[in-house]
Write a protein that holds these residues in place. Structure first.
Motif: not given
Length: 148
Positions: A16-31
């Protein structure tokens, strides 16, 4: 010591793109990950597993809200899976509805394409003329609206 991934490494592992990981963090899907002494994000195996789960859900066209609900349930393994079943049933009903809409769209496009059997000038184009008129399904929708 448990495996720790920097964001780029995690992105490569899960594709996955790095931006996707950051996005999931902002959306609280990833701690939020731990930080290294150099202030780099350090992701754990739990982050990787959760990201794989999210990716699988996205591949099934689930919304972030649906994924969030599933993750909340996954985080409480002692709970009944009834809510999981209900969520999947609702998603399946939505997919079924969208497939029916796409089949109607396909039929409308096929009907439109059949209007033109030969190459003509644009001024004589039956497809363009057809696009200027409501389709049969749209006319039925208009009639239903007018009857209401």
């Amino acid at each position: 010591m448990a495996k720790a991934y920097q964001i780029g490494e995690l992105a490569r592992h899960v594709d996955v793109p790095v931006a996707t990981i950051r996005y999931y963090e902002r959306e609280a899907l990833l701690p939020k990950p731990e930080r290294s002494a150099g202030n780099f994000r350090l992701y754990s195996e739990t982050h990787r597993e959760r990201l794989v789960f999210i990716r699988q859900c996205r591949a099934l066209d689930m919304t972030l809200e649906e994924i969030s609900s599933l993750l909340a349930l996954k985080d409480h393994p002692q709970k009944s899976c009834e809510q999981v079943n209900t969520l999947i049933d609702d998603h399946l009903a939505d997919v079924t509805r969208r497939v029916a809409e796409l089949q109607r769209l396909q039929k409308d496009l096929e009907t439109l394409r059949l209007r033109c059997g030969s190459i003509k000038s644009v001024s004589e184009c039956a497809i363009l003329a057809g696009l200027s008129q409501p389709s049969a399904s749209k006319r039925a929708d208009i009639r239903k609206t007018q009857q209401s």
